[in-house]
Design an enzyme around this catalytic site. Sequence first.
Site, mmCIF file in Angstrom:
data_model
loop_
_atom_site.group_PDB
_atom_site.id
_atom_site.type_symbol
_atom_site.label_atom_id
_atom_site.label_comp_id
_atom_site.label_asym_id
_atom_site.label_seq_id
_atom_site.Cartn_x
_atom_site.Cartn_y
_atom_site.Cartn_z
ATOM 1 N N GLY A 173 10.328 8.873 -35.433
ATOM 2 C CA GLY A 173 9.173 9.444 -34.719
ATOM 3 C C GLY A 173 8.748 8.505 -33.608
ATOM 4 O O GLY A 173 7.563 8.349 -33.298
ATOM 5 N N LEU A 213 2.058 6.495 -30.852
ATOM 6 C CA LEU A 213 2.162 5.150 -31.425
ATOM 7 C C LEU A 213 3.574 4.585 -31.260
ATOM 8 O O LEU A 213 3.756 3.414 -30.892
ATOM 9 C CB LEU A 213 1.771 5.191 -32.912
ATOM 10 N N ASP A 247 13.998 10.375 -33.157
ATOM 11 C CA ASP A 247 12.939 11.383 -33.048
ATOM 12 C C ASP A 247 13.643 12.744 -32.982
ATOM 13 O O ASP A 247 14.852 12.793 -32.757
ATOM 14 C CB ASP A 247 12.102 11.157 -31.763
ATOM 15 N N ILE A 248 12.868 13.838 -33.160
ATOM 16 C CA ILE A 248 13.507 15.144 -32.951
ATOM 17 C C ILE A 248 13.534 15.494 -31.466
ATOM 18 O O ILE A 248 14.263 16.379 -31.056
ATOM 19 C CB ILE A 248 12.838 16.328 -33.719
ATOM 20 N N ARG A 249 12.698 14.816 -30.654
ATOM 21 C CA ARG A 249 12.773 15.085 -29.208
ATOM 22 C C ARG A 249 13.310 13.866 -28.480
ATOM 23 O O ARG A 249 13.142 12.731 -28.920
ATOM 24 C CB ARG A 249 11.443 15.556 -28.626
ATOM 25 N N ASP A 276 16.193 14.503 -37.331
ATOM 26 C CA ASP A 276 15.118 15.214 -38.004
ATOM 27 C C ASP A 276 14.940 14.518 -39.354
ATOM 28 O O ASP A 276 15.889 14.473 -40.150
ATOM 29 C CB ASP A 276 15.520 16.688 -38.205
ATOM 30 N N TYR A 308 -3.268 17.733 -43.207
ATOM 31 C CA TYR A 308 -2.885 16.381 -42.765
ATOM 32 C C TYR A 308 -3.466 15.317 -43.706
ATOM 33 O O TYR A 308 -2.740 14.444 -44.204
ATOM 34 C CB TYR A 308 -3.405 16.176 -41.337
ATOM 35 N N LYS A 324 -1.594 12.660 -46.253
ATOM 36 C CA LYS A 324 -1.767 11.204 -46.114
ATOM 37 C C LYS A 324 -2.257 10.596 -47.425
ATOM 38 O O LYS A 324 -1.819 9.511 -47.811
ATOM 39 C CB LYS A 324 -2.733 10.883 -44.965
HETATM 40 N N1 LIG Z 1 -2.629 8.889 -33.113
HETATM 41 C C1 LIG Z 1 -3.606 8.644 -33.959
HETATM 42 O O1 LIG Z 1 -4.794 8.660 -33.596
HETATM 43 C C2 LIG Z 1 -3.274 8.343 -35.412
HETATM 44 C C3 LIG Z 1 -4.325 8.033 -36.298
HETATM 45 C C4 LIG Z 1 -4.036 7.783 -37.629
HETATM 46 C C5 LIG Z 1 -2.722 7.795 -38.079
HETATM 47 N N2 LIG Z 1 -1.708 8.087 -37.207
HETATM 48 C C6 LIG Z 1 -0.349 8.154 -37.751
HETATM 49 O O2 LIG Z 1 0.549 7.400 -36.942
HETATM 50 C C7 LIG Z 1 1.827 8.052 -36.922
HETATM 51 C C8 LIG Z 1 2.243 8.285 -35.484
HETATM 52 O O3 LIG Z 1 1.248 9.074 -34.859
HETATM 53 P P1 LIG Z 1 1.352 9.450 -33.311
HETATM 54 O O4 LIG Z 1 -0.025 9.503 -32.797
HETATM 55 O O5 LIG Z 1 2.367 8.629 -32.649
HETATM 56 O O6 LIG Z 1 1.850 10.965 -33.463
HETATM 57 P P2 LIG Z 1 2.663 11.820 -32.382
HETATM 58 O O7 LIG Z 1 2.482 13.261 -32.735
HETATM 59 O O8 LIG Z 1 2.330 11.379 -31.012
HETATM 60 O O9 LIG Z 1 4.167 11.372 -32.704
HETATM 61 C C9 LIG Z 1 4.870 11.824 -33.834
HETATM 62 C C10 LIG Z 1 6.344 11.880 -33.474
HETATM 63 O O10 LIG Z 1 7.056 12.376 -34.600
HETATM 64 C C11 LIG Z 1 8.072 13.238 -34.114
HETATM 65 N N3 LIG Z 1 8.456 14.181 -35.171
HETATM 66 C C12 LIG Z 1 7.785 15.281 -35.586
HETATM 67 N N4 LIG Z 1 8.496 15.913 -36.548
HETATM 68 C C13 LIG Z 1 9.616 15.173 -36.753
HETATM 69 C C14 LIG Z 1 10.752 15.311 -37.603
HETATM 70 N N5 LIG Z 1 10.866 16.357 -38.448
HETATM 71 N N6 LIG Z 1 11.718 14.364 -37.562
HETATM 72 C C15 LIG Z 1 11.625 13.324 -36.695
HETATM 73 N N7 LIG Z 1 10.592 13.149 -35.838
HETATM 74 C C16 LIG Z 1 9.607 14.077 -35.876
HETATM 75 C C17 LIG Z 1 7.467 13.942 -32.912
HETATM 76 O O11 LIG Z 1 8.461 14.454 -32.043
HETATM 77 C C18 LIG Z 1 6.652 12.809 -32.284
HETATM 78 O O12 LIG Z 1 7.376 12.120 -31.276
HETATM 79 C C19 LIG Z 1 1.673 9.334 -37.734
HETATM 80 O O13 LIG Z 1 2.117 9.130 -39.045
HETATM 81 C C20 LIG Z 1 0.183 9.578 -37.733
HETATM 82 O O14 LIG Z 1 -0.222 10.293 -38.866
HETATM 83 C C21 LIG Z 1 -1.959 8.352 -35.889
#
Ligand SMILES: NC(=O)c1ccc[n+]([C@@H]2O[C@H](COP(=O)([O-])OP(=O)(O)OC[C@H]3O[C@@H](n4cnc5c(N)ncnc54)[C@H](O)[C@@H]3O)[C@@H](O)[C@H]2O)c1
Length: 323
Positions: free
Chosen positions: A11, A16, A37-39, A52, A142, A146
């Site tokens: 991911g 992040l 990542d998937i993208r 994935d 969500y 978690k």
């Molecule tokens: N951004 C925040 O404010 C925040 C706060 C608390 C916790 N988090 C946690 O931090 C982590 C990262 O968050 P983020 O903000 O970067 O999220 P984001 O949505 O920006 O990134 C998530 C990434 O996961 C990828 N993804 C989705 N499904 C997938 C799959 N099946 N296989 C592989 N990749 C896949 C997406 O393409 C994306 O690039 C997450 O676990 C999120 O719960 C984020």
Amino acid sequence: MAENNNILVIGANGQLGTELTLALVNTYGKDHVITTDIREPTEKISLFEALDVLNQEHLKQIIQAYQISEVYLLAALLSARGEQNPMLTWQVNMDGLIHVLELAREGYIKKVFWPSSIAIFGASTPKKDTPQETITSPDTMYGITKLAGERLCAYYAKKYHIDVRSLRFPGLVGYNALPGGGTTDFAVDIYHKALEGKKYHCFLQENTQLPFMYMPDAVKATMQLMQSQNHQVTVRSSYNITGFSCTPAAIAEAIRKIIPGFEITYEPDFRQQIADSWPDSIDDQMARKDWGWQPAFNLESMTQDMLMNLSRLHKKEIIIDIV
Ligand SMILES: NC(=O)c1ccc[n+]([C@@H]2O[C@H](COP(=O)([O-])OP(=O)(O)OC[C@H]3O[C@@H](n4cnc5c(N)ncnc54)[C@H](O)[C@@H]3O)[C@@H](O)[C@H]2O)c1
């Protein structure tokens, strides 16, 4: 870093992952950091493989092929997007974690980082200075994933001695990548609109107080936790952690100190209910005591840094008086 001690980020192209990957590459070298990542990434800063996380066999192949010892599992569907597709959220967030933990149990990987969230708390949780151990009653899919994920991490750590480490992040704010569908996304979008000279329509009420963390602090916390000695990490579910707390109105005010004409309106939608169930502020003394956590940024310093970096990236000139 030894040959068989490589790092896998799952991911990696999200909000992040984009910034954490940069820090990992700077620390361990680009030959030791494999991103997935998937993208596709917009910019490749280290080796990338499409993956994935639901495909455990492919995940195992990548771990073996690149001699991975440490996994940062960031792939997830976040709070707001999660409510639009609860079943996919359950699948990605839970199966992804189980796949990684099982590969650790089978001895393929040595160390795991998995982020949790303040979304594990709920309407009946004490809102102010929410303690490490308290009522957890999430109302979103969500938050449910978690909370279940935290219990899985603690279970695998206790039963199988897996070295899994986790942080309950608050809303993360950064300039390098756009957020992917969380309830605190407004705190990123607002800076983009301010810089474009546009009015911002906020999807939360002006007085909704939430905990936040600037991305450099989130990256620093992750690196610091992962580099700590095993015995320092006494919490194996997930650590409370925070930067500062503020409302949308306070962010707008901080922006106006740099861009005086900035305007904001408040048009709450379904995300208001989610935000209302989350804490106002977080007590993160366990992280401070165990491995010396201390944030560097508050609202004012984050606002200056965000606007300075966004104006550099978008080649817009603004004058910032550093206070
Ligand atoms: N951004 C925040 O404010 C925040 C706060 C608390 C916790 N988090 C946690 O931090 C982590 C990262 O968050 P983020 O903000 O970067 O999220 P984001 O949505 O920006 O990134 C998530 C990434 O996961 C990828 N993804 C989705 N499904 C997938 C799959 N099946 N296989 C592989 N990749 C896949 C997406 O393409 C994306 O690039 C997450 O676990 C999120 O719960 C984020």
